[in-house]
Every structure is written in structure tokens, then in C-alpha cells.
Scaffold this motif. Structure first.
Motif, PDB file in Angstrom:
ATOM      1  N   GLY A 196       0.791  -1.225   0.000  1.00  0.00           N
ATOM      2  CA  GLY A 196       0.000   0.000   0.000  1.00  0.00           C
ATOM      3  C   GLY A 196       0.820   1.270   0.000  1.00  0.00           C
ATOM      4  N   SER A 197       2.137   1.175  -0.190  1.00  0.00           N
ATOM      5  CA  SER A 197       2.981   2.370  -0.212  1.00  0.00           C
ATOM      6  C   SER A 197       2.594   3.266  -1.380  1.00  0.00           C
ATOM      7  CB  SER A 197       4.449   1.967  -0.338  1.00  0.00           C
ATOM      8  OG  SER A 197       5.276   3.106  -0.483  1.00  0.00           O
ATOM      9  N   PRO A 198       2.523   4.594  -1.192  1.00  0.00           N
ATOM     10  CA  PRO A 198       2.188   5.505  -2.293  1.00  0.00           C
ATOM     11  C   PRO A 198       3.183   5.368  -3.440  1.00  0.00           C
ATOM     12  CG  PRO A 198       2.114   6.645  -0.176  1.00  0.00           C
ATOM     13  CD  PRO A 198       2.720   5.311   0.079  1.00  0.00           C
ATOM     14  N   LEU A 199       2.688   5.065  -4.645  1.00  0.00           N
ATOM     15  CA  LEU A 199       3.579   4.801  -5.769  1.00  0.00           C
ATOM     16  C   LEU A 199       4.358   6.032  -6.208  1.00  0.00           C
ATOM     17  CD1 LEU A 199       1.475   2.410  -8.050  1.00  0.00           C
ATOM     18  CD2 LEU A 199       3.227   1.840  -6.381  1.00  0.00           C
ATOM     19  N   HIS A 200       3.775   7.228  -5.999  1.00  0.00           N
ATOM     20  CA  HIS A 200       4.468   8.423  -6.467  1.00  0.00           C
ATOM     21  C   HIS A 200       5.705   8.738  -5.626  1.00  0.00           C
ATOM     22  CE1 HIS A 200       1.576   9.739  -3.429  1.00  0.00           C
ATOM     23  NE2 HIS A 200       2.321  10.803  -3.218  1.00  0.00           N
ATOM     24  N   HIS A 201       5.850   8.099  -4.467  1.00  0.00           N
ATOM     25  CA  HIS A 201       7.081   8.220  -3.687  1.00  0.00           C
ATOM     26  C   HIS A 201       7.951   6.973  -3.789  1.00  0.00           C
ATOM     27  CE1 HIS A 201       6.279  12.058  -1.970  1.00  0.00           C
ATOM     28  NE2 HIS A 201       5.263  11.673  -1.239  1.00  0.00           N
ATOM     29  N   LEU A 202       7.369   5.850  -4.188  1.00  0.00           N
ATOM     30  CA  LEU A 202       8.093   4.580  -4.163  1.00  0.00           C
ATOM     31  C   LEU A 202       9.290   4.588  -5.112  1.00  0.00           C
ATOM     32  CD1 LEU A 202       8.294   1.714  -3.100  1.00  0.00           C
ATOM     33  CD2 LEU A 202       6.656   0.990  -4.851  1.00  0.00           C
ATOM     34  N   GLU A 203       9.113   5.130  -6.315  1.00  0.00           N
ATOM     35  CA  GLU A 203      10.211   5.147  -7.282  1.00  0.00           C
ATOM     36  C   GLU A 203      11.398   5.950  -6.754  1.00  0.00           C
ATOM     37  OE1 GLU A 203       8.734   6.576 -10.957  1.00  0.00           O
ATOM     38  OE2 GLU A 203       7.292   4.948 -11.240  1.00  0.00           O
ATOM     39  N   ASN A 204      11.130   7.150  -6.234  1.00  0.00           N
ATOM     40  CA  ASN A 204      12.220   7.970  -5.698  1.00  0.00           C
ATOM     41  C   ASN A 204      12.887   7.316  -4.501  1.00  0.00           C
ATOM     42  OD1 ASN A 204      11.811   9.990  -7.613  1.00  0.00           O
ATOM     43  ND2 ASN A 204      10.338  11.083  -6.330  1.00  0.00           N
ATOM     44  N   ASN A 205      12.081   6.669  -3.654  1.00  0.00           N
ATOM     45  CA  ASN A 205      12.663   5.988  -2.490  1.00  0.00           C
ATOM     46  C   ASN A 205      13.592   4.847  -2.909  1.00  0.00           C
ATOM     47  OD1 ASN A 205      11.335   7.652  -0.664  1.00  0.00           O
ATOM     48  ND2 ASN A 205       9.573   6.300  -0.482  1.00  0.00           N
ATOM     49  N   LEU A 206      13.197   4.091  -3.936  1.00  0.00           N
ATOM     50  CA  LEU A 206      14.037   2.996  -4.421  1.00  0.00           C
ATOM     51  C   LEU A 206      15.356   3.530  -4.994  1.00  0.00           C
ATOM     52  CD1 LEU A 206      11.367   0.738  -6.193  1.00  0.00           C
ATOM     53  CD2 LEU A 206      12.643   0.177  -4.124  1.00  0.00           C
ATOM     54  N   ILE A 207      15.268   4.596  -5.778  1.00  0.00           N
ATOM     55  CA  ILE A 207      16.485   5.158  -6.389  1.00  0.00           C
ATOM     56  C   ILE A 207      17.416   5.728  -5.326  1.00  0.00           C
ATOM     57  CG2 ILE A 207      17.338   6.969  -7.932  1.00  0.00           C
ATOM     58  CD1 ILE A 207      14.793   6.557  -9.608  1.00  0.00           C
ATOM     59  N   ARG A 208      16.859   6.452  -4.345  1.00  0.00           N
ATOM     60  CA  ARG A 208      17.699   7.033  -3.297  1.00  0.00           C
ATOM     61  C   ARG A 208      18.328   5.949  -2.422  1.00  0.00           C
ATOM     62  NH1 ARG A 208      14.623   9.314   0.090  1.00  0.00           N
ATOM     63  NH2 ARG A 208      16.229  10.494   1.178  1.00  0.00           N
TER      64      ARG A 208
END
Length: 397
Positions: free
Chosen positions: A3-15
Motif C-alpha cells: 500500500g505504499s504511495p507509488l508516487h514516492h516509491l520510485e524515488n525511495n528505491l532510487i535514493r
């Protein structure tokens, strides 16, 4: 992912990959994550496709977020973190199946009183139908072939038995409460948030799915009522099926007694550990108090969801900043009380009942409420984290 917000998930993975000295490109879609590992020395890449189950599991999300913080702060090495991550993934549910079934009924009971203007008698009937929905939810988890029929079968049976019980209660309050877990308000709001954050694919998928789900529930309730009318040989219910003005609500002051029960039920529904129930209830209570003040005392209907969602996000993010708890886990139950899922179902029900003008009005109200919640949550996140988080993942709206 849980249920993690997808619009933050990509940036979190890259960081996170940058902190581990990895070169990756990530793309998140509903139910799917694509990660491409790149090697600048050999100019090659390897792509991993990860399937994720849709739904909300805040306990696992919080555990994953806490583990990430420990890795970033070098409190645990990567090998040990992988072992702990496997334990998180394979851990059994924190609430047994019978608690989940019982939770459907109690949640229907509390929402009938707080959200749908039902009486004590209506809430008792909603509890019975909610338990039926919980049993069918358990069956959907056991039999994969039934999963695709789950939403429509719950709606049809709720419409059928709700119509049979309508002479002792308000059909609109009973049926909407019994199908409250299925209502697409949170999915619609999440889709609007993702569209606004320029994640077009995931946002479009969620918005379209929410509209389709609202139509399925409204259609199922209508079919159930028509089946009862054929069996009973009369038109016990006709016209606008989901007219909440026909209900007899309790006094608004009584809502504050049943509201904490509803929040705890939502916490169980999205798998929030019992240790966080107090913090979740306090944050949601502050949000609902602001909403209640602006809507019912000041008469600012359009401004109420904006201010309430802003306060919700602000308090949840500040709470997370000082306690280390995951902000999204803390604000999710309060957000679910604000989302307009029943409005969309009532809108489609009015359209199916040949009342097009009212249906379009309710559909427009659902969209504007989602936009209001989006504005409030985005503004609160910007105030608390104007530059995002530097040393951990940003798991909030």
C-alpha cells in the motif's frame, strides 16, 4: 508494495540504491515494480520484474520502513537486512481470520452511525450484513475462482437482504455500511493524487478502477433489490435506492463515542499493529474534529475536506518526525474517513435509477472531494518536508 504511495516509491528505491552504491532505474505500477540494475563499467543492465499484491498492509510497510532506516544509518548490514526482510515477507498475518470477519461487521456497525446517518437499529442490521461480507471475503481468499465474483456477489446479496430488512430500517444506510469495505473512495483519492504527481499510468488505472468498482456496487445493489421485488411481488423499494435523507440519524454528538471504534476497525482492516492504535486514533480524531467544526458548525462544506486533510497530514508527518513511526500508516485511517466512496456509488445508483441530474452531481462531488483531500495532504507534506527526507524513505502522501 503493502500500500505504499507509488508516487514516492520510485524515488525511495532510487535514493536507497544510491546509498548502497547501486545504479538503478525504477518504475512502479499498480501490482508491478520494474527495476533495472545498470553497470557503467560494462555498459550492461539487468531488469527485474517484481509482482506485488494490491492492498494495504501497514504493519509490513512500517517494518520495512524501519528496517530501511537501520540500513541507512549502518545499524545493520545488508546481509542481515535481507534475512530480516524475508522474515517480514513470510510472517503470518497479525490478525487471525476470525478477527477479520468480525471486523467487517463491527466496521459496518460504526460507519452506519458515523458516516451514513443510521440509527441504532440500522447499525444492528448493518452489522449482520457486514458479517456476511466478511465471510464472503474469507471465501474469496480461499478460492481463487471466486475472487472475480466477490464484489458483485457481496453487492447483490447486500441489496437482496437489505431490501428484505428495509421495512425495519433505512436501506441506504444499511447497504452502504455493509459494503463500506468495498467502497472505492480511497482508491479514487489515491488515483487523483498520483495523477496530480504526474504518474499518469498508475493514476489513470486507479481512477478508472474506482469508477468501475463504484458502478459494480451500485449495479449489484440494484440487482439485489430487483430480485427481492420479484420474490415479494411488490415494489418495496423503487426510484432513488440510496437516498440517505430518508434515514433517521443520531445526534452528531453521539458520533464521538462511536468514531474511535470505527478508527480501530479501519486499523485492523489495513493491518496496523495494536501498539499504534492510540496514535492512529488521536491523529484521526484531530482530523475529524476539524472536519466536524468546519462542516457542521461553520457551514463551509467545500473547505472542510481541504482543512481536515491538511491538519491530518500535518499532524501525522510531525508525529512521524518525532516518534519515528511511518507517517502513511498514521494518517491512512483518518484519510479513509474523509474519502467519498459512498458518493460515487450513490451517483451511479441514481444514474441506473434514471435520475441522471442527481447522479452527475454526486459524481462531480466525489471528484471535487478527492481534489480537496489531495490539496490538503500535499500542502502538509510540503510544510513538514519541503525538500523531502535526506536520510530515509519518504513514506507519506
Amino acid at each position: 508494495m503493502y500500500g505504499s504511495p507509488l508516487h514516492h516509491l520510485e524515488n525511495n528505491l532510487i535514493r536507497t540504491a544510491q546509498l548502497l552504491d547501486l545504479e538503478i532505474t525504477a518504475s512502479a505500477l499498480p501490482g508491478l515494480i520494474l527495476i533495472s540494475f545498470e553497470d557503467s563499467l560494462t555498459h550492461t543492465s539487468e531488469t527485474k520484474i517484481i509482482r506485488c499484491t494490491n492492498g494495504w498492509d501497514m504493519h509490513r510497510l512500517d517494518q520495512t520502513n524501519q528496517l530501511l532506516r537501520r540500513v541507512v544509518r549502518s545499524n545493520v548490514d545488508v546481509d542481515q537486512a535481507i534475512v530480516e526482510l524475508e522474515q517480514i515477507i513470510t510472517a503470518p498475518p497479525i490478525y487471525a481470520w476470525y478477527w477479520q470477519v468480525l471486523n467487517w461487521g463491527i466496521l459496518s456497525w460504526s460507519l452506519c452511525l458515523v458516516c451514513f446517518g443510521g440509527s441504532w437499529h440500522d447499525s444492528g442490521l448493518a452489522l449482520v450484513l457486514g458479517l456476511m461480507g466478511g465471510v464472503l471475503s474469507l471465501a474469496a481468499g480461499k478460492f481463487s475462482g471466486y475472487t472475480n465474483l466477490f464484489e458483485v456477489s457481496v453487492s447483490i446479496l447486500t441489496g437482496l437482504f437489505g431490501a428484505a430488512l428495509s421495512q425495519w430500517g433505512c436501506f441506504a444506510a444499511i447497504s452502504l455500511s455493509a459494503t463500506a469495505v468495498l467502497l472505492p473512495g480511497l482508491v479514487m483519492t489515491t488515483g487523483v493524487i498520483e495523477l496530480s504527481s504526474r504518474h499518469m499510468v498508475s493514476g489513470t488505472v486507479r481512477v478508472f478502477y474506482a469508477l468501475l468498482l463504484a458502478f459494480i456496487i451500485a449495479y449489484g445493489l440494484l440487482i439485489g433489490v430487483q430480485i427481492y421485488n420479484k420474490i415479494a411481488g411488490n415494489l418495496l423499494l423503487d426510484g432513488a435506492l440510496l437516498d440517505l435523507t430518508q434515514c433517521h440519524p443520531l445526534t452528531r454528538w453521539s458520533w464521538f463515542g462511536t468514531f474511535p471504534i470505527g478508527i480501530i476497525n479501519i486499523a485492523v482492516l489495513v493491518n496496523i499493529h495494536w501498539r499504534h492504535w492510540i496514535s492512529v486514533t488521536v491523529v484521526a480524531g484531530i482530523c475529524y474534529g476539524v472536519f466536524w467544526l468546519f462542516k457542521f458548525h461553520l457551514g463551509l462544506d467545500d473547505l472542510a475536506p481541504v482543512v481536515a486533510s491538511f491538519v491530518l497530514g500535518l499532524v501525522a508527518n510531525i508525529w512521524s518526525k518525532f516518534t519515528g513511526q511511518t507517517a502513511y500508516m498514521i494518517l491512512l485511517p483518518g484519510e479513509m474517513f474523509l474519502v467519498p466512496g459512498s458518493v460515487g456509488v450513490r451517483g451511479f445508483s441514481s444514474l441506473l435509477s434514471k435520475e441522471g441530474g442527481q447522479g452527475l452531481t454526486l459524481a462531480l462531488q466525489m471528484i471535487t472531494t478527492c481534489l480537496s483531500i489531495m490539496i490538503g495532504l500535499f500542502a502538509s507534506s510540503f510544510i513538514v518536508y519541503p525538500r523531502g527526507k535526506q536520510n530515509s524513505a519518504l513514506v507519506t502522501v
